[in-house]
Design a protein around this motif. Sequence first.
Motif, PDB file in Angstrom:
ATOM      1  N   GLY A  94      -1.332 -45.236 108.636  1.00  0.00           N
ATOM      2  CA  GLY A  94      -0.813 -46.096 109.689  1.00  0.00           C
ATOM      3  C   GLY A  94      -0.197 -47.362 109.128  1.00  0.00           C
ATOM      4  O   GLY A  94      -0.603 -47.868 108.079  1.00  0.00           O
ATOM      5  N   THR A  95       0.824 -47.850 109.838  1.00  0.00           N
ATOM      6  CA  THR A  95       1.396 -49.163 109.550  1.00  0.00           C
ATOM      7  C   THR A  95       1.416 -49.949 110.841  1.00  0.00           C
ATOM      8  O   THR A  95       1.497 -49.375 111.940  1.00  0.00           O
ATOM      9  CB  THR A  95       2.831 -49.078 108.988  1.00  0.00           C
ATOM     10  OG1 THR A  95       3.693 -48.512 109.972  1.00  0.00           O
ATOM     11  CG2 THR A  95       2.886 -48.276 107.710  1.00  0.00           C
ATOM     12  N   ASP A  96       1.337 -51.273 110.707  1.00  0.00           N
ATOM     13  CA  ASP A  96       1.477 -52.109 111.894  1.00  0.00           C
ATOM     14  C   ASP A  96       2.956 -52.347 112.157  1.00  0.00           C
ATOM     15  O   ASP A  96       3.817 -51.867 111.420  1.00  0.00           O
ATOM     16  CB  ASP A  96       0.683 -53.407 111.756  1.00  0.00           C
ATOM     17  CG  ASP A  96       1.161 -54.305 110.631  1.00  0.00           C
ATOM     18  OD1 ASP A  96       2.301 -54.128 110.146  1.00  0.00           O
ATOM     19  OD2 ASP A  96       0.385 -55.197 110.237  1.00  0.00           O
ATOM     20  N   ARG A  97       3.271 -53.089 113.198  1.00  0.00           N
ATOM     21  CA  ARG A  97       4.684 -53.265 113.565  1.00  0.00           C
ATOM     22  C   ARG A  97       5.473 -54.049 112.523  1.00  0.00           C
ATOM     23  O   ARG A  97       6.694 -54.014 112.521  1.00  0.00           O
ATOM     24  CB  ARG A  97       4.800 -53.915 114.935  1.00  0.00           C
ATOM     25  CG  ARG A  97       4.290 -55.325 114.992  1.00  0.00           C
ATOM     26  CD  ARG A  97       4.452 -55.889 116.363  1.00  0.00           C
ATOM     27  NE  ARG A  97       3.844 -57.208 116.419  1.00  0.00           N
ATOM     28  CZ  ARG A  97       3.693 -57.881 117.515  1.00  0.00           C
ATOM     29  NH1 ARG A  97       4.087 -57.377 118.654  1.00  0.00           N
ATOM     30  NH2 ARG A  97       3.128 -59.060 117.484  1.00  0.00           N
ATOM     31  N   ASP A  98       4.764 -54.761 111.619  1.00  0.00           N
ATOM     32  CA  ASP A  98       5.428 -55.476 110.531  1.00  0.00           C
ATOM     33  C   ASP A  98       5.583 -54.619 109.280  1.00  0.00           C
ATOM     34  O   ASP A  98       6.042 -55.090 108.247  1.00  0.00           O
ATOM     35  CB  ASP A  98       4.660 -56.755 110.179  1.00  0.00           C
ATOM     36  CG  ASP A  98       4.653 -57.748 111.326  1.00  0.00           C
ATOM     37  OD1 ASP A  98       5.670 -57.849 112.045  1.00  0.00           O
ATOM     38  OD2 ASP A  98       3.617 -58.426 111.515  1.00  0.00           O
ATOM     39  N   GLY A  99       5.167 -53.346 109.357  1.00  0.00           N
ATOM     40  CA  GLY A  99       5.310 -52.435 108.236  1.00  0.00           C
ATOM     41  C   GLY A  99       4.188 -52.482 107.217  1.00  0.00           C
ATOM     42  O   GLY A  99       4.261 -51.820 106.186  1.00  0.00           O
ATOM     43  N   ARG A 100       3.122 -53.245 107.490  1.00  0.00           N
ATOM     44  CA  ARG A 100       1.990 -53.310 106.556  1.00  0.00           C
ATOM     45  C   ARG A 100       1.211 -51.999 106.595  1.00  0.00           C
ATOM     46  O   ARG A 100       0.818 -51.523 107.658  1.00  0.00           O
ATOM     47  CB  ARG A 100       1.072 -54.481 106.897  1.00  0.00           C
ATOM     48  CG  ARG A 100       1.613 -55.830 106.459  1.00  0.00           C
ATOM     49  CD  ARG A 100       0.574 -56.915 106.680  1.00  0.00           C
ATOM     50  NE  ARG A 100       0.310 -57.085 108.091  1.00  0.00           N
ATOM     51  CZ  ARG A 100       0.799 -58.072 108.844  1.00  0.00           C
ATOM     52  NH1 ARG A 100       1.547 -59.008 108.306  1.00  0.00           N
ATOM     53  NH2 ARG A 100       0.518 -58.140 110.124  1.00  0.00           N
ATOM     54  N   THR A 113      -3.753 -51.472 115.721  1.00  0.00           N
ATOM     55  CA  THR A 113      -3.969 -51.914 114.338  1.00  0.00           C
ATOM     56  C   THR A 113      -4.701 -53.254 114.242  1.00  0.00           C
ATOM     57  O   THR A 113      -4.885 -53.757 113.135  1.00  0.00           O
ATOM     58  CB  THR A 113      -2.628 -52.025 113.589  1.00  0.00           C
ATOM     59  OG1 THR A 113      -1.786 -52.958 114.267  1.00  0.00           O
ATOM     60  CG2 THR A 113      -1.936 -50.666 113.501  1.00  0.00           C
ATOM     61  N   THR A 116       4.049 -42.420 106.323  1.00  0.00           N
ATOM     62  CA  THR A 116       3.485 -43.459 107.182  1.00  0.00           C
ATOM     63  C   THR A 116       3.834 -43.178 108.635  1.00  0.00           C
ATOM     64  O   THR A 116       4.762 -42.434 108.945  1.00  0.00           O
ATOM     65  CB  THR A 116       4.005 -44.859 106.795  1.00  0.00           C
ATOM     66  OG1 THR A 116       5.421 -44.879 106.893  1.00  0.00           O
ATOM     67  CG2 THR A 116       3.554 -45.232 105.384  1.00  0.00           C
ATOM     68  N   GLU A 158       4.150 -45.627 112.124  1.00  0.00           N
ATOM     69  CA  GLU A 158       4.013 -46.941 112.764  1.00  0.00           C
ATOM     70  C   GLU A 158       3.197 -46.782 114.039  1.00  0.00           C
ATOM     71  O   GLU A 158       3.481 -45.905 114.866  1.00  0.00           O
ATOM     72  CB  GLU A 158       5.383 -47.537 113.093  1.00  0.00           C
ATOM     73  CG  GLU A 158       5.272 -48.936 113.665  1.00  0.00           C
ATOM     74  CD  GLU A 158       6.618 -49.582 113.930  1.00  0.00           C
ATOM     75  OE1 GLU A 158       6.654 -50.500 114.772  1.00  0.00           O
ATOM     76  OE2 GLU A 158       7.615 -49.177 113.306  1.00  0.00           O
TER      77      GLU A 158
END
Length: 193
Positions: free
Chosen positions: A124-130, A175, A167, A169
């Motif tokens: 998983g990634t958060d909306r900032d791409g982390r 998240t 990944t 999002e």
Amino acid sequence: MATTPGPATTALITCGGTSRRLGGRDKTREPLGASTVLDHLLAALPAGWPVLCVGEERATCRPVSWAREDPPGGGPVAALAAGLRQVSTPTCVVVAGDMPFAGAAATDLAAALARSPEDDAVVGTDRDGRVQPLLAAYRTEALRTALPDDPAGARLMAVLDRLRRTTLELPDPGTLDVDTPEALARARHIVGA
């Protein structure tokens, strides 16, 4: 006589750490509405999934199995190593126990991995791409193989680097991890507490 297949996915929840940014308290035990951060997560996971929590055993809102990392507090890779010893399903979804709203994300990650046979993991990634390696679906054997011989204190990203992965999002608040007073306040606002 036909047999019913068992579940394909286990939820492996890491809940053994404390947070320096939250005053050294166990984040998963923090009150969240009428329950705790951990119970909020557990209640949202699919009912048919076995759940294995890695941390100090305690009462929970649903039946779970328990494991303990060695040494206690040895970090997320040590927690994965301890938990994977008890996982018998072909896939596992790893979720940090301080992510109370990750239940839907866990389901989405497992489905994405099922659609990606060439990958060892969908992270998983958060909306900032982390990248969130503690919010990911893994092929159990691939994750076991990627772990170092001495997992205590090992870097989680080094484990991730040994896997073929893609990944996904994930939307808010899936998240959100409760690791600061501000994040805990936001989680409480979300549940109306």
